[in-house]
Every structure is written in structure tokens, then in C-alpha cells.
Design an enzyme around this catalytic site. Structure first.
Site, PDB file in Angstrom:
ATOM      1  N   ARG A   1       0.850  -1.194   0.000  1.00  0.00           N
ATOM      2  CA  ARG A   1       0.000   0.000   0.000  1.00  0.00           C
ATOM      3  C   ARG A   1       0.886   1.245   0.000  1.00  0.00           C
ATOM      4  NH1 ARG A   1      -3.154   2.828   4.890  1.00  0.00           N
ATOM      5  NH2 ARG A   1      -3.977   4.531   3.627  1.00  0.00           N
TER       6      ARG A   1
ATOM      7  N   HIS B   1      -3.076  11.027   1.067  1.00  0.00           N
ATOM      8  CA  HIS B   1      -2.650  10.687   2.423  1.00  0.00           C
ATOM      9  C   HIS B   1      -2.075  11.951   3.064  1.00  0.00           C
ATOM     10  CE1 HIS B   1      -1.173   7.200   5.119  1.00  0.00           C
ATOM     11  NE2 HIS B   1      -0.832   8.317   5.758  1.00  0.00           N
TER      12      HIS B   1
ATOM     13  N   GLU C   1      -7.582   8.255   6.531  1.00  0.00           N
ATOM     14  CA  GLU C   1      -7.913   8.731   7.878  1.00  0.00           C
ATOM     15  C   GLU C   1      -8.497  10.144   7.898  1.00  0.00           C
ATOM     16  OE1 GLU C   1      -4.614   8.214  10.525  1.00  0.00           O
ATOM     17  OE2 GLU C   1      -4.619   6.034  10.291  1.00  0.00           O
TER      18      GLU C   1
ATOM     19  N   ASN D   1      -7.539   1.224   9.922  1.00  0.00           N
ATOM     20  CA  ASN D   1      -6.218   1.475  10.504  1.00  0.00           C
ATOM     21  C   ASN D   1      -6.373   1.430  12.022  1.00  0.00           C
ATOM     22  OD1 ASN D   1      -5.540   2.046   7.878  1.00  0.00           O
ATOM     23  ND2 ASN D   1      -5.038   4.210   8.218  1.00  0.00           N
TER      24      ASN D   1
ATOM     25  N   TYR E   1      -4.312   1.269  15.809  1.00  0.00           N
ATOM     26  CA  TYR E   1      -3.054   1.358  16.545  1.00  0.00           C
ATOM     27  C   TYR E   1      -3.200   1.073  18.031  1.00  0.00           C
ATOM     28  CZ  TYR E   1      -0.641   3.073  12.448  1.00  0.00           C
ATOM     29  OH  TYR E   1      -0.084   3.165  11.201  1.00  0.00           O
TER      30      TYR E   1
ATOM     31  N   GLU F   1      -3.556  -0.518   8.128  1.00  0.00           N
ATOM     32  CA  GLU F   1      -2.399  -0.036   8.897  1.00  0.00           C
ATOM     33  C   GLU F   1      -2.460  -0.585  10.302  1.00  0.00           C
ATOM     34  OE1 GLU F   1      -1.465   4.182   9.267  1.00  0.00           O
ATOM     35  OE2 GLU F   1      -2.064   4.483   7.183  1.00  0.00           O
TER      36      GLU F   1
HETATM   37  C1  BGC Z   1      -1.116   7.470   9.455  1.00  0.00           C
HETATM   38  C2  BGC Z   1       0.335   7.273   9.113  1.00  0.00           C
HETATM   39  C3  BGC Z   1       1.177   7.443  10.369  1.00  0.00           C
HETATM   40  C4  BGC Z   1       0.766   6.376  11.358  1.00  0.00           C
HETATM   41  C5  BGC Z   1       1.549   6.375  12.666  1.00  0.00           C
HETATM   42  C6  BGC Z   1      -1.543   6.852  10.761  1.00  0.00           C
HETATM   43  O1  BGC Z   1      -2.359   7.760  11.411  1.00  0.00           O
HETATM   44  O2  BGC Z   1      -1.931   7.057   8.389  1.00  0.00           O
HETATM   45  O3  BGC Z   1       0.680   8.186   8.129  1.00  0.00           O
HETATM   46  O4  BGC Z   1       2.536   7.407  10.120  1.00  0.00           O
HETATM   47  O5  BGC Z   1      -0.586   6.562  11.692  1.00  0.00           O
HETATM   48  O6  BGC Z   1       1.337   7.548  13.383  1.00  0.00           O
END
Ligand code: BGC
Length: 479
Positions: free
Chosen positions: A82, A127, A172, A314, A316, A382
């Protein structure tokens, strides 16, 4: 181990194994060969915006060092990659009045090289790096962007769509609108709390939907691809599960993040009702005649509903969420939400404070998406772990993070029956991490930014990922 137990540690046949990057974070070549400036070029060149005043002028220099990236992609055994197109590299002033042939050549090479190595390209149209010329005309805050984005999207579908079958319109929109137009720590660095981000989000939804229809009407039949937008979200877990207020605050938290964009696209063409009522109510109490959250017309709702061919997620991190009453004199997105996200002290923290390691949160989020949005096809576009600079190549914590996360995804697939088709690690390479510059690193490959050749060296986590890919899971016993 029994066959049944083994199959639980294995991903479905054909599962997509990817890694992701974004143009501004890796390409460099910021003014090479006729590229126009993007908002990130302008923003990062201002003093005091980025840690150590760093910028993406050179980054990983992927504009010139693409072959090095390709080598990493092949070494890992990725089946998907991607990346994003730099809008201003293709259309220096943002419109098709001026097309940059060199930009087209660059992305043609990437796409063709990927395909000839059996790697499927997944291409993001925007992006975070809007052409500055468009920002000067009002950018995402102006409704004119809807048609301009449509023109850009159609140009990309026409130019690359014979070979690209997976498109992500906008990355995002939540982060883009919040950090760029509310908090101001991302480009274009505007701060108009509680108003501008809603306008920006509104235009992004319309722009995405219009581009999806353009694909659907003009390109789909011939090109047979899939179009979506990448949505990020934390998982919200009640701070006190026995408190009804905390439980309902989680719904607020999810509605103001994932639901803000997912409800219109995947549900009914409109914002979540808690978001509408909450912002309207606070706007009224603040003496405004209309809500600070714009409304869609009936026609627009119809236009937006159903405009995604898969769910691009995405993920995290997660938060423990608590109800918090916010004073009316503070007008902002975060006070509108009236829900506070807290990091549980028992959660390990990565190299950056916002990223607490909560792999089980992803499983819960996948279930929430399955139930709330009618069991969509999901790609995790992501997911990754940051290390502080300077990092060690023996990145054991990142190894544990990926292992833990992939095991949770396996549970979501096998036990919860979520329809997950692929996974993209963020990121292929250490790169320019927005306002953090190069002070934190997300790569599966280390990049030595002090060496002009910018050598890429695989981390232990990259080796581990390659092994998981080659076994399509965690059964290594036959080695
Ligand atoms: C974004 C990336 C970023 C990653 C880590 C995401 O919000 O799409 O561009 O590097 O998080 O912060």
C-alpha cells in the site's frame, strides 16, 4: 498439535500480506521534476512545527531509491503493497490543467514493478498531502474541493486503473481533519476548534462518495476494482464497566471517531445520531442558530450511503473511556464528545506516548465493525509499533506487538467469523513521522538517515514478519 488447533494458527488461503507507506513520509524529491508543493512541504518548512525542524524533503528518498524499497518488499515476501500518490507530483497545482508526465512515469514504474513481482498495489489517492495550490483556494474547508478531488480521482483511475484494482480515496479523514484543522499540529496547521474540522470532514465524505460514484459509473465495468476510504479508530473500553455512564461514553467515543465517517458510508448516509444531537445541543446552548456539524441533504445522504467496496481499517491503540462533563465555554471537538480516553497504566507504551499496546482491542474493534456495519469485507490497512530513535535492530518489543496482534486477528477470523482478507504493517520503512519527524520509527526496515545512501536494514520484526508470511501463520513445526 491437532489439525484443528493448527488451522487456528493459520490464516485463510490467499490472505493478503502487506506493508504500507505514504508519499510524503518516504518519497523525498519534494521539488523534483516539476512536482508542486503540498501543504506538508509548506508546513514542515516553517520553524517550530516539527521535532528538530525536520521535514520530508529527502525522507527515504524513495523517489530515487524505489529499487531499494522493492528489494525489501520482495525480501519480506509481501503479496500486497500500500502506497499513496503525491497529488502535487502528478498535478502540480492540483488540477488537470497541468499534468506532470514525470510523476506519471514514477508511479507507472512502481505499479509495473510490483505487478511483475506478483505484488498487488493498493493505492491511496490522498494521504494528508493536499497540493498547496488547492489549500490556497480554501482546501478541504471549501466545497469546491469535492469536484476537484473527483477530477483528480478520475485522472488516477484513467491513468493507472488498468493495473490498480484497490483504491483508497482518503486516508484517515478523522486524523486529517482533527490534527490539520482543529489541533493544528499537522498541515495545513489551522486551528478553529469545534467548527472547521466538521466542515472539512463533511467535504471529505462528499468528495469520497463522488469519486466512488465516478469509479462505479465510468470505470468499474472495465477495470473491475474496489474503492474505499481508510478509517482509523481506537477501541473504546469502559473505564468502569459497571458504570452505565462510562458504557454510554464509549458509544460517544466510537461515534465521534469511527462512526463519524463509517456511519455515512457503511450505514445510512448520515452521521451517528449521538454525534448530531450532542453537537446540536451544545451549539444551541452556546447561542448558535444552527449546529456546528453541517447537515447532509436527503440527496447527499443517498449519494454517500454504500460508497465502499470493503472496510479499510487502521488500528493502533485503545483507550479506557470515562464520561466527562465539559464546560460550554470551551468549544471544541474534544469537548463536544464529552468522553475522555485514558491509557490504562498496565498497558505497555511503545516509543511514542499515544501508542499503548492493546492487541485485544483490535479483536473487539473488528467485532464491533462486523456487528455495526453488517459484516463487511475488512482489510487492516495499517497497524504498527513505534520505537524511539536511536533504535536497536533487535526490536523485540515490536516482534511481540506484531505476534500478539496477528494472534488476535486469527481469533477474529476463526472464532468470531469476521471477514478479514488482509493485513498491512505500518510501515515498510522507518520514515518521516509527521510532527515527530524522524524521532520515532515504525519500520520493518531500519533506515540510516545519516548515510546519504539511506541504506535499509531489516529489523528482527521484519524477519519475523517474513517468516509468518511464508507460513501463512504460526505453524513453523515442519522446519
Ligand atoms: C497514518 C500514518 C502514520 C501512522 C503512525 C496513521 O495515522 O496514516 O501516516 O505514520 O498513523 O502515526
Amino acid at each position: 498439535m491437532t489439525l484443528a488447533a493448527e488451522s487456528k494458527l493459520t490464516f485463510p488461503k490467499g490472505f493478503g500480506w502487506g506493508a504500507a507507506t505514504a508519499a510524503y513520509q518516504v518519497e523525498g524529491g519534494w521539488n523534483a521534476d516539476g512536482k508542486g508543493p503540498s501543504v506538508w512541504d509548506i508546513f514542515s518548512h516553517q520553524e517550530g512545527k516539527i521535532v528538530n525542524d525536520e521535514n520530508g524533503d529527502l525522507a527515504c528518498n524513495s523517489y530515487y531509491f524505489w529499487e531499494k524499497d522493492l528489494k525489501c518488499i520482495k525480501e519480506l515476501g509481501l503479496t500486497y503493497y500500500r502506497f499513496s500518490l503525491s497529488w502535487a507530483r502528478l498535478l502540480p497545482n492540483g488540477t488537470t490543467c497541468n499534468i506532470n508526465r514525470k510523476g506519471i512515469d514514477y508511479y507507472n514504474k512502481l505499479i509495473n514493478d510490483l505487478l511483475s513481482n506478483q505484488v498487488t498495489p493498493v493505492v491511496t489517492l490522498n494521504h494528508f498531502d493536499l497540493p498547496q495550490a488547492l489549500e490556497d483556494m480554501g482546501g478541504w474547508a471549501s466545497e469546491e474541493i469535492v469536484n476537484i478531488f473527483d477530477e483528480y480521482s478520475a485522472f488516477c483511475f484513467r491513468t493507472f486503473g488498468d493495473r490498480v484494482k484497490f483504491w483508497i480515496t482518503i486516508n484517515e479523514p478523522y486524523v486529517y481533519a482533527d490534527l490539520g484543522y482543529e489541533v493544528g499540529i499537522h498541515a495545513p496547521g489551522l486551528k478553529q476548534p469545534g467548527t472547521l474540522l466538521y466542515q472539512v470532514g463533511h467535504n471529505m465524505l462528499k468528495a469520497h462518495a463522488k469519486a466512488w460514484h465516478t469509479y462505479n459509473n465510468l470505470f468499474r465495468q472495465l477495470q473491475k476494482g474496489f474503492v474505499s476510504l481508510a478509517l482509523n479508530s481506537d477501541w473504546a473500553e469502559p473505564y468502569d464497566p459497571s458504570s452505565p455512564q462510562d458504557v454510554s461514553s464509549c458509544e460517544h467515543y466510537m461515534s465521534f471517531s469511527l462512526g463519524w465517517f463509517a456511519n455515512p458510508v457503511f450505514k445510512d448516509g448520515d452521521y451517528p445520531s449521538v454525534m448530531k444531537s450532542q453537537i446540536k445541543d451544545r451549539s444551541e446552548k452556546q447561542g448558535m442558530a444552527v449546529s456546528r456539524l453541517p447537515e447532509f441533504t436527503a440527496e447527499e445522504k443517498k449519494m454517500i450511503k454504500g460508497t465502499a467496496d470493503f472496510f479499510a481499517l487502521n488500528y493502533y491503540t485503545s483507550r479506557k473511556v470515562q464520561h466527562s462533563e465539559k464546560p460550554l465555554d470551551v468549544q471544541s471537538f474534544h469537548t463536544d464528545k464529552e468522553a475522555e480516553g485514558i491509557v490504562d497504566p498496565s498497558w505497555p507504551i511503545s516509543g511514542v506516548s499515544w501508542l499503548a499496546v492493546v492487541p485485544w482491542g483490535l479483536r473487539k474493534l473488528l467485532n464491533y465493525i462486523k456487528i455495526t456495519y453488517n459484516n463487511p469485507i475488512i482489510y487492516i490497512t495499517e497497524n504498527g509499533f513505534a520505537e524511539k530513535d536511536p533504535p536497536s535492530l533487535e526490536d523485540d518489543r515490536r516482534c511481540d506487538f506484531y505476534k500478539g496482534t496477528l494472534l488476535e486477528i486469527l481469533k477474529a477470523i476463526h472464532e468470531d467469523k469476521a471477514d478479514i482478507r488482509g493485513y498491512f504493517a505500518w510501515s515498510l520503512l522507518d520514515n518521516f513521522e509527521w510532527s515527530y519527524g524522524y524521532s520515532i520509527r515504525f519500520g520493518l526496515y531500519h533506515v540510516d538517515f545519516k548515510n546519504p545512501e539511506l541504506p535499509r536494514t531489516v529489523y528482527k520484526s521484519g524477519k519475523q514478519y517474513a517468516k509468518i508470511i511464508s507460513h501463512n501463520g504460526f505453524i513453523y513445526a515442519k522446519e
